[in-house]
Design an enzyme around this catalytic site. Structure first.
Site, PDB file in Angstrom:
ATOM      1  N   ASN A  43       0.851  -1.189   0.000  1.00 46.94           N
ATOM      2  CA  ASN A  43       0.000   0.000   0.000  1.00 46.94           C
ATOM      3  C   ASN A  43       0.883   1.233   0.000  1.00 46.94           C
ATOM      4  O   ASN A  43       1.979   1.226   0.554  1.00 46.94           O
ATOM      5  CB  ASN A  43      -0.863  -0.004   1.279  1.00 46.94           C
ATOM      6  CG  ASN A  43      -1.782   1.205   1.368  1.00 46.94           C
ATOM      7  OD1 ASN A  43      -2.405   1.599   0.374  1.00 46.94           O
ATOM      8  ND2 ASN A  43      -1.868   1.811   2.540  1.00 46.94           N
ATOM      9  N   SER A  87       4.670   6.721   2.752  1.00 49.37           N
ATOM     10  CA  SER A  87       5.124   5.410   3.223  1.00 49.37           C
ATOM     11  C   SER A  87       4.609   4.335   2.271  1.00 49.37           C
ATOM     12  O   SER A  87       3.478   4.419   1.789  1.00 49.37           O
ATOM     13  CB  SER A  87       4.564   5.106   4.614  1.00 49.37           C
ATOM     14  OG  SER A  87       4.947   6.094   5.543  1.00 49.37           O
ATOM     15  N   ASP A 100      -3.486   0.836   7.425  1.00 52.29           N
ATOM     16  CA  ASP A 100      -2.244   1.581   7.227  1.00 52.29           C
ATOM     17  C   ASP A 100      -1.132   1.132   8.175  1.00 52.29           C
ATOM     18  O   ASP A 100      -0.369   1.946   8.710  1.00 52.29           O
ATOM     19  CB  ASP A 100      -2.496   3.097   7.358  1.00 52.29           C
ATOM     20  CG  ASP A 100      -3.406   3.596   6.256  1.00 52.29           C
ATOM     21  OD1 ASP A 100      -3.346   3.053   5.146  1.00 52.29           O
ATOM     22  OD2 ASP A 100      -4.196   4.524   6.511  1.00 52.29           O
TER      23      ASP A 100
HETATM   24  C1  GRF Z   1      -2.176   8.856  -2.987  1.00 50.21           C
HETATM   25  O1  GRF Z   1      -1.779  10.037  -2.366  1.00 50.21           O
HETATM   26  C2  GRF Z   1      -1.964   7.657  -2.090  1.00 50.21           C
HETATM   27  O2  GRF Z   1      -0.912   7.839  -1.183  1.00 50.21           O
HETATM   28  C3  GRF Z   1      -3.263   7.597  -1.329  1.00 50.21           C
HETATM   29  O3  GRF Z   1      -4.244   7.973  -2.250  1.00 50.21           O
HETATM   30  C4  GRF Z   1      -3.679   8.828  -3.241  1.00 50.21           C
HETATM   31  C5  GRF Z   1      -4.027   8.256  -4.579  1.00 50.21           C
HETATM   32  O4  GRF Z   1      -3.702   9.113  -5.632  1.00 50.21           O
HETATM   33  N1  GRF Z   1      -3.445   6.285  -0.758  1.00 50.21           N
HETATM   34  P1  GRF Z   1      -3.875   8.637  -7.133  1.00 50.21           P
HETATM   35  O5  GRF Z   1      -5.290   8.107  -7.287  1.00 50.21           O
HETATM   36  O6  GRF Z   1      -2.861   7.575  -7.401  1.00 50.21           O
HETATM   37  O7  GRF Z   1      -3.658   9.856  -7.959  1.00 50.21           O
END
Ligand code: GRF
Length: 217
Positions: A107, A136, A145
């Site tokens: 993730n 992270s 998370d």
């Molecule tokens: C990212 O900032 C990721 O860390 C979080 O959701 C966002 C997704 O962005 N889990 P995208 O859809 O890849 O533009």
């Protein structure tokens, strides 16, 4: 070639970064499916443009989390992934899936975990006047998370009080680090030792058990 499945719920800029890296020969793997719980996710369009198999499983069609995960598990099992990447996937997975694919799900999260699991991480950084913010990447366990940390990328917040600007910097780091970590996993340089639940790094510099990078952006 490692079989990669990407799960997402929104824009999919991280999916795009993975696609671009594959197309540039920087990831020895291929995306065998993109799955979204949101039928309107722009990430699905990005995948379709590349002729990548897309699947939507609308969580609203399911009675509860378990029923949704049962449907998701069926689709995932057919795709037989070596690696599942949660890239902006806004659903919590039950242990049925995290146990089934233990050591195969990663993730990306927009904070320096264990700081700020969950949502609104940029606002929390602003509210707490944090000096550093970052991202992270970790293996996924059934806890939100959490799970063994693989890599973190940070930057100095300085005087920034603007959520959008923080998010922009976060995305830049994500788009650099996520493809790199995926490539390391694809070539076996990084893996999870499931017995000890420790991440193994072959010939990589780690600090306290994970890759740590500071970005001047
Ligand atoms: C990212 O900032 C990721 O860390 C979080 O959701 C966002 C997704 O962005 N889990 P995208 O859809 O890849 O533009």
């Amino acid at each position: 070639m490692k079989r990669i499945v990407v799960l997402l719920s929104g824009n999919g800029s991280n999916l795009q970064a993975i696609i671009d890296s594959i197309n540039n020969g920087n990831i020895n793997g291929r995306i065998v499916g993109v799955i979204s719980n949101n039928i309107e996710a722009f990430g699905l369009k990005r995948a379709q443009k590349e002729n990548i198999n897309t699947i939507t499983i609308n969580h609203l069609d399911y009675e509860n989390r378990q029923a949704f995960d049962d449907a998701l598990l069926k689709k995932l099992a057919i795709l037989a992934p070596d690696l599942i990447v949660l890239a902006g996937f806004m659903r919590i997975l039950t242990s049925k899936i995290t146990d089934y694919f233990n050591g195969k799900i990663i993730n990306i999260h927009p904070s320096l975990l264990p700081l700020y699991p969950g949502l609104h991480t940029h606002q929390k950084v602003i509210d707490n006047n944090d000096e550093k913010h970052g991202i992270s990447i970790h293996y996924v366990s059934s806890e939100l998370d959490a799970g063994p940390l693989i890599a973190q990328g940070n930057f100095n917040v300085g005087e920034i009080k603007d959520k959008e600007l923080l998010e922009e910097k976060i995305h830049k780091i994500e788009h650099l680090m996520l493809p790199l970590v995926i490539q390391y996993i694809c070539i076996g340089t990084i893996y999870l030792d499931v017995k000890s639940n420790n991440v193994v790094f072959k010939n990589l510099d780690v600090i306290n058990g994970s890759i740590q990078k500071n970005y001047e952006i």
